[in-house]
Design a protein around this motif. Sequence first.
Motif, mmCIF file in Angstrom:
data_model
loop_
_atom_site.group_PDB
_atom_site.id
_atom_site.type_symbol
_atom_site.label_atom_id
_atom_site.label_comp_id
_atom_site.label_asym_id
_atom_site.label_seq_id
_atom_site.Cartn_x
_atom_site.Cartn_y
_atom_site.Cartn_z
ATOM 1 N N ILE A 1 -63.706 -14.743 -35.734
ATOM 2 C CA ILE A 1 -64.012 -14.455 -37.133
ATOM 3 C C ILE A 1 -64.892 -13.214 -37.214
ATOM 4 C CG2 ILE A 1 -65.081 -15.328 -39.255
ATOM 5 C CD1 ILE A 1 -62.629 -16.964 -38.356
ATOM 6 N N LEU A 2 -64.521 -12.299 -38.086
ATOM 7 C CA LEU A 2 -65.359 -11.140 -38.406
ATOM 8 C C LEU A 2 -65.737 -11.261 -39.870
ATOM 9 C CD1 LEU A 2 -66.657 -8.395 -37.689
ATOM 10 C CD2 LEU A 2 -64.492 -7.325 -38.398
ATOM 11 N N VAL A 3 -66.987 -11.608 -40.126
ATOM 12 C CA VAL A 3 -67.484 -11.752 -41.494
ATOM 13 C C VAL A 3 -67.909 -10.379 -42.002
ATOM 14 C CG1 VAL A 3 -69.242 -12.817 -42.963
ATOM 15 C CG2 VAL A 3 -68.273 -14.105 -41.043
ATOM 16 N N VAL A 4 -67.414 -10.015 -43.186
ATOM 17 C CA VAL A 4 -67.765 -8.740 -43.803
ATOM 18 C C VAL A 4 -68.715 -9.020 -44.960
ATOM 19 C CG1 VAL A 4 -66.912 -6.648 -44.914
ATOM 20 C CG2 VAL A 4 -65.499 -7.814 -43.207
ATOM 21 N N GLU A 5 -69.884 -8.401 -44.908
ATOM 22 C CA GLU A 5 -70.923 -8.615 -45.908
ATOM 23 C C GLU A 5 -71.384 -7.268 -46.445
ATOM 24 O OE1 GLU A 5 -72.138 -10.267 -48.154
ATOM 25 O OE2 GLU A 5 -73.620 -11.659 -47.363
ATOM 26 N N ASP A 6 -71.837 -7.252 -47.695
ATOM 27 C CA ASP A 6 -72.343 -6.012 -48.271
ATOM 28 C C ASP A 6 -73.748 -5.684 -47.762
ATOM 29 O OD1 ASP A 6 -73.544 -8.093 -49.691
ATOM 30 O OD2 ASP A 6 -72.974 -7.341 -51.666
ATOM 31 N N ILE A 7 -74.620 -6.725 -47.698
ATOM 32 C CA ILE A 7 -75.998 -6.491 -47.267
ATOM 33 C C ILE A 7 -76.556 -7.745 -46.604
ATOM 34 C CG2 ILE A 7 -76.957 -7.156 -49.529
ATOM 35 C CD1 ILE A 7 -79.102 -4.918 -49.070
ATOM 36 N N VAL A 8 -77.312 -7.539 -45.523
ATOM 37 C CA VAL A 8 -78.073 -8.621 -44.916
ATOM 38 C C VAL A 8 -79.483 -8.474 -45.455
ATOM 39 C CG1 VAL A 8 -78.844 -9.760 -42.809
ATOM 40 C CG2 VAL A 8 -76.665 -8.513 -42.823
ATOM 41 N N ASP A 9 -79.878 -9.456 -46.250
ATOM 42 C CA ASP A 9 -81.174 -9.418 -46.916
ATOM 43 C C ASP A 9 -82.067 -10.482 -46.276
ATOM 44 O OD1 ASP A 9 -83.089 -8.701 -48.811
ATOM 45 O OD2 ASP A 9 -82.127 -9.751 -50.463
ATOM 46 N N THR A 10 -82.195 -11.639 -46.867
ATOM 47 C CA THR A 10 -83.018 -12.700 -46.276
ATOM 48 C C THR A 10 -82.372 -13.259 -45.022
ATOM 49 O OG1 THR A 10 -82.002 -14.485 -47.553
ATOM 50 C CG2 THR A 10 -83.923 -13.351 -48.544
ATOM 51 N N GLY A 11 -81.032 -13.203 -44.950
ATOM 52 C CA GLY A 11 -80.297 -13.735 -43.812
ATOM 53 C C GLY A 11 -79.852 -15.167 -43.992
ATOM 54 N N ARG A 12 -80.329 -15.835 -45.026
ATOM 55 C CA ARG A 12 -79.996 -17.249 -45.235
ATOM 56 C C ARG A 12 -78.494 -17.477 -45.374
ATOM 57 N NH1 ARG A 12 -84.664 -17.360 -49.303
ATOM 58 N NH2 ARG A 12 -86.343 -18.359 -48.141
ATOM 59 N N THR A 13 -77.851 -16.682 -46.203
ATOM 60 C CA THR A 13 -76.417 -16.865 -46.444
ATOM 61 C C THR A 13 -75.634 -16.708 -45.150
ATOM 62 O OG1 THR A 13 -76.637 -16.071 -48.717
ATOM 63 C CG2 THR A 13 -74.431 -16.030 -47.750
ATOM 64 N N LEU A 14 -75.885 -15.631 -44.434
ATOM 65 C CA LEU A 14 -75.127 -15.389 -43.204
ATOM 66 C C LEU A 14 -75.395 -16.436 -42.136
ATOM 67 C CD1 LEU A 14 -75.158 -11.523 -42.936
ATOM 68 C CD2 LEU A 14 -73.197 -13.018 -43.286
ATOM 69 N N ARG A 15 -76.606 -16.902 -42.029
ATOM 70 C CA ARG A 15 -76.899 -17.955 -41.054
ATOM 71 C C ARG A 15 -76.069 -19.197 -41.360
ATOM 72 N NH1 ARG A 15 -82.602 -20.672 -41.136
ATOM 73 N NH2 ARG A 15 -81.676 -21.421 -43.053
ATOM 74 N N GLU A 16 -76.025 -19.577 -42.623
ATOM 75 C CA GLU A 16 -75.275 -20.775 -43.017
ATOM 76 C C GLU A 16 -73.766 -20.576 -42.836
ATOM 77 O OE1 GLU A 16 -76.590 -23.761 -43.806
ATOM 78 O OE2 GLU A 16 -78.508 -22.822 -43.316
ATOM 79 N N VAL A 17 -73.271 -19.405 -43.215
ATOM 80 C CA VAL A 17 -71.836 -19.127 -43.077
ATOM 81 C C VAL A 17 -71.446 -19.117 -41.603
ATOM 82 C CG1 VAL A 17 -70.075 -17.336 -43.394
ATOM 83 C CG2 VAL A 17 -71.583 -17.943 -45.285
ATOM 84 N N LYS A 18 -72.237 -18.465 -40.788
ATOM 85 C CA LYS A 18 -71.935 -18.407 -39.356
ATOM 86 C C LYS A 18 -71.938 -19.818 -38.758
ATOM 87 C CE LYS A 18 -73.114 -15.975 -35.130
ATOM 88 N NZ LYS A 18 -73.863 -14.873 -34.529
ATOM 89 N N GLN A 19 -72.919 -20.623 -39.106
ATOM 90 C CA GLN A 19 -72.995 -21.991 -38.592
ATOM 91 C C GLN A 19 -71.802 -22.815 -39.074
ATOM 92 O OE1 GLN A 19 -75.268 -23.147 -36.254
ATOM 93 N NE2 GLN A 19 -73.693 -24.724 -36.188
ATOM 94 N N MET A 20 -71.390 -22.607 -40.314
ATOM 95 C CA MET A 20 -70.243 -23.327 -40.848
ATOM 96 C C MET A 20 -68.976 -23.009 -40.049
ATOM 97 S SD MET A 20 -68.175 -22.874 -44.352
ATOM 98 C CE MET A 20 -67.434 -21.462 -43.579
ATOM 99 N N PHE A 21 -68.762 -21.733 -39.742
ATOM 100 C CA PHE A 21 -67.599 -21.349 -38.934
ATOM 101 C C PHE A 21 -67.646 -21.993 -37.554
ATOM 102 C CE2 PHE A 21 -67.060 -17.475 -41.704
ATOM 103 C CZ PHE A 21 -65.828 -17.851 -42.204
ATOM 104 N N MET A 22 -68.803 -21.997 -36.938
ATOM 105 C CA MET A 22 -68.926 -22.601 -35.612
ATOM 106 C C MET A 22 -68.659 -24.109 -35.693
ATOM 107 S SD MET A 22 -69.221 -19.965 -33.799
ATOM 108 C CE MET A 22 -69.353 -20.760 -32.211
ATOM 109 N N ASN A 23 -69.165 -24.754 -36.739
ATOM 110 C CA ASN A 23 -68.927 -26.193 -36.928
ATOM 111 C C ASN A 23 -67.448 -26.506 -37.136
ATOM 112 O OD1 ASN A 23 -71.668 -26.622 -36.718
ATOM 113 N ND2 ASN A 23 -71.997 -26.892 -38.912
#
Length: 179
Positions: free
Chosen positions: A95-117
């Motif tokens: 999976i290659l997640v495309v994001e506009d901006i990494v800010d707090t990082g909360r969203t990406l951490r959760e999305v990445k963990q969801m993909f791994m799960n």
Amino acid sequence: MSDDILKVLLNEEQIEKRCIELAEQIESDYEKLHAVPIVVGLLKGSVPFMAELIKRFTFDCEIDFMSVSSYDGTESIGDVRIEKDMDISCRGRHILVVEDIVDTGRTLREVKQMFMNKGATDVKIVSLLDKPERRVVDIKADYVGYTVPNEFVVGYGLDYNQKYRNLPFIGILKPEIYE
């Protein structure tokens, strides 16, 4: 709309040039893996960046989208909600997640963990912008276009109340607009 911009940080040509460089780097990495990734855009902000990036790929990839939210106005509320999940299964896939901006990082951490799960083989992140000063969780994008200061940026997909996404550049929004 442009009258609301305090300063242009990145013009269209700079963004396009960096997208070409990122595409070459990503392509090289996936070719080494002999992998066909699923390129997943996080709606809505990633769309202009994702479009510019993937048109530079010369390797096979699949495309899908997710809609996730963790913002209320200008603040990340820390509660990540999946509003639209992918249509393609990620089990056993890169999976290659495309994001506009990494800010707090909360969203990406959760999305990445969801993909791994869900059984993804690998999850990489490409982000047009990185704002490390705002990070509250430990996550880094694998590929970053530009690091930006802790300012409210809009344009090229980034918005304030759904406005400014269509600007062809990244600019700093005047504080009086959002305060």
